[in-house]
Design an enzyme around this catalytic site. Structure first.
Site, PDB file in Angstrom:
ATOM      1  N   ARG A  50     -40.043   6.003 -39.286  1.00  0.00           N
ATOM      2  CA  ARG A  50     -40.936   6.010 -38.129  1.00  0.00           C
ATOM      3  C   ARG A  50     -40.556   7.035 -37.064  1.00  0.00           C
ATOM      4  O   ARG A  50     -41.401   7.792 -36.590  1.00  0.00           O
ATOM      5  CB  ARG A  50     -40.928   4.635 -37.428  1.00  0.00           C
ATOM      6  CG  ARG A  50     -41.816   3.623 -38.031  1.00  0.00           C
ATOM      7  CD  ARG A  50     -41.168   2.269 -37.895  1.00  0.00           C
ATOM      8  NE  ARG A  50     -39.968   2.246 -38.720  1.00  0.00           N
ATOM      9  CZ  ARG A  50     -40.007   1.990 -40.023  1.00  0.00           C
ATOM     10  NH1 ARG A  50     -41.109   1.669 -40.600  1.00  0.00           N
ATOM     11  NH2 ARG A  50     -38.892   2.049 -40.757  1.00  0.00           N
ATOM     12  N   THR A  51     -39.295   7.014 -36.663  1.00  0.00           N
ATOM     13  CA  THR A  51     -38.921   7.831 -35.503  1.00  0.00           C
ATOM     14  C   THR A  51     -39.090   9.310 -35.826  1.00  0.00           C
ATOM     15  O   THR A  51     -39.691  10.067 -35.054  1.00  0.00           O
ATOM     16  CB  THR A  51     -37.471   7.523 -35.090  1.00  0.00           C
ATOM     17  OG1 THR A  51     -37.326   6.110 -34.988  1.00  0.00           O
ATOM     18  CG2 THR A  51     -37.126   8.173 -33.773  1.00  0.00           C
ATOM     19  N   LYS A  79     -19.980  21.642 -45.322  1.00  0.00           N
ATOM     20  CA  LYS A  79     -18.875  22.616 -45.420  1.00  0.00           C
ATOM     21  C   LYS A  79     -17.842  22.380 -44.330  1.00  0.00           C
ATOM     22  O   LYS A  79     -16.913  23.167 -44.165  1.00  0.00           O
ATOM     23  CB  LYS A  79     -19.429  24.039 -45.285  1.00  0.00           C
ATOM     24  CG  LYS A  79     -20.486  24.412 -46.294  1.00  0.00           C
ATOM     25  CD  LYS A  79     -21.066  25.787 -45.930  1.00  0.00           C
ATOM     26  CE  LYS A  79     -22.445  25.966 -46.538  1.00  0.00           C
ATOM     27  NZ  LYS A  79     -23.203  27.024 -45.858  1.00  0.00           N
ATOM     28  N   ARG A 100     -31.024  12.141 -34.175  1.00  0.00           N
ATOM     29  CA  ARG A 100     -30.482  10.814 -34.521  1.00  0.00           C
ATOM     30  C   ARG A 100     -29.124  11.008 -35.177  1.00  0.00           C
ATOM     31  O   ARG A 100     -28.932  11.921 -35.982  1.00  0.00           O
ATOM     32  CB  ARG A 100     -31.409  10.069 -35.477  1.00  0.00           C
ATOM     33  CG  ARG A 100     -30.761   8.797 -36.036  1.00  0.00           C
ATOM     34  CD  ARG A 100     -31.707   7.946 -36.810  1.00  0.00           C
ATOM     35  NE  ARG A 100     -32.651   7.288 -35.910  1.00  0.00           N
ATOM     36  CZ  ARG A 100     -33.506   6.337 -36.313  1.00  0.00           C
ATOM     37  NH1 ARG A 100     -33.513   5.946 -37.577  1.00  0.00           N
ATOM     38  NH2 ARG A 100     -34.335   5.766 -35.464  1.00  0.00           N
ATOM     39  N   HIS A 128     -31.688   3.622 -28.078  1.00  0.00           N
ATOM     40  CA  HIS A 128     -32.850   4.165 -28.789  1.00  0.00           C
ATOM     41  C   HIS A 128     -33.986   4.240 -27.760  1.00  0.00           C
ATOM     42  O   HIS A 128     -34.959   3.489 -27.811  1.00  0.00           O
ATOM     43  CB  HIS A 128     -33.219   3.233 -29.948  1.00  0.00           C
ATOM     44  CG  HIS A 128     -34.108   3.833 -30.998  1.00  0.00           C
ATOM     45  ND1 HIS A 128     -34.814   5.004 -30.809  1.00  0.00           N
ATOM     46  CD2 HIS A 128     -34.419   3.405 -32.250  1.00  0.00           C
ATOM     47  CE1 HIS A 128     -35.509   5.269 -31.913  1.00  0.00           C
ATOM     48  NE2 HIS A 128     -35.291   4.313 -32.800  1.00  0.00           N
TER      49      HIS A 128
END
Ligand code: CP
Length: 310
Positions: A50-51, A79, A100, A128
């Site tokens: 969703r986000t 890496k 996120r 959030h």
């Protein structure tokens, strides 16, 4: 000075209301060119449906372009590149970063090393804020007000970042909170202390039925397996609450069930057809709210000219 949205505390009550006002505007006028020629980076170091997609859709609806990744396996993190270096580099390529990350505080760190504004799309169990703003918009749309809401929050209150952000935002609007969780997943003391300092009333119980009939909003959450250090602890509590349709028989007629989603099994499928279920509409509100967030931050950071939203 650059303005980020890392925590819900980064914006005032008036700014929350302004973003909700814009969400309502974009719901009526979803096509815009205000971000034409602008590029926003979408950096997801942790899975999302969703986000990420609603932010990316919001940017596209605003006429902007998106760069980024949804899986770090395809990045130079594999890496050994540090978050510091990744953010410093990516901020050369874009006008804003949506990020996120699984580690609490990662977004704040990113905002400190980035030359462009950073929007936190969830950092571990911490915050959030864009979810909170879409939750506020959903509450406003369904209840016609934000003041004095009786909200029952159920499930994983310990690790639930959406719960942590939302209770802090609602404290501006004098909510009454009921927290329902097994004792292993109780709301952490720091949030209870926050509510006490802000004169907010709350009640804790393990019984989901005890206060259900008084609630305006029933905010269900998933028990988040990925946050448990010990898988056995997750197994013990994962099925504590399963909301079924017959449990809603005596609730207020306009009570609405919100859930940030994804759900696992904490809401039975038969609830989806109930008039109380609002979690799919809530996801739609997310796109308009994220258009509101991006347009607002773009203006106050001088990325775009102010636009008349009346
Ligand atoms: N509500 C929410 O954050 O969902 P995603 O994890 O799918 O983005």
């Amino acid at each position: 000075m650059k303005r980020d949205l890392v925590s819900i505390h980064d914006i005032s009550k008036d700014e929350m209301l302004e973003i909700i006002r814009r969400a309502a505007y974009f719901e009526k006028h979803p096509i815009s060119e205000i971000l034409k020629g602008r590029v926003i980076a979408s950096l997801f170091f942790e899975p999302s449906t969703r986000t990420r997609l609603s932010f990316e859709s919001a940017i596209n609806h605003l006429g902007g372009r998106v760069i980024g990744f949804s899986d770090t396996k395809a990045t130079s993190q594999t890496k050994g590149e540090t978050l510091n270096d990744t953010i410093r580099v990516v901020s050369n390529y874009c006008d804003m970063i949506v990020m996120r990350h699984p580690i609490e505080g990662a977004s704040r760190f990113a905002s400190e090393v980035s030359s462009v504004p950073v929007v936190n799309a969830g950092d571990g169990a911490n915050q959030h804020p864009s979810q909170t703003l879409l939750d506020l918009y959903s509450i406003y749309k369904t209840q016609g007000r934000l003041d004095g809401i009786n909200i029952m929050m159920v499930g994983d209150l310990k690790y639930g970042r959406t719960v942590h952000s939302l209770l802090q935002a609602l404290s501006h609007f004098k909510a009454h909170f009921t927290f329902v969780s097994p004792k292993e997943l109780n709301l952490p003391d720091e949030y209870k202390e926050f509510l006490k300092v802000n004169g907010q009333s709350f009640y804790e119980t393990e019984d989901i039925m005890e206060c259900m009939n008084e609630a305006d909003i029933l905010y269900m959450t998933r028990v988040q397996r990925e946050r448990f250090p010990d898988p056995m602890e997750y197994e013990k509590v994962k099925d504590t609450y399963i909301l079924k349709k017959e449990m809603l028989d005596r609730t207020k007629p306009n009570m609405k069930i919100l859930h940030p989603l994804p759900r696992v099994n904490e809401i039975a499928l038969d609830v989806d057809n109930s008039d109380h279920a609002y979690y799919f509409e809530q996801t739609r509100n997310g796109m308009f709210t994220r258009m509101g967030i991006i347009s607002y931050l773009s203006e106050i950071n001088g990325i775009v000219e102010p636009f008349n939203f009346d």
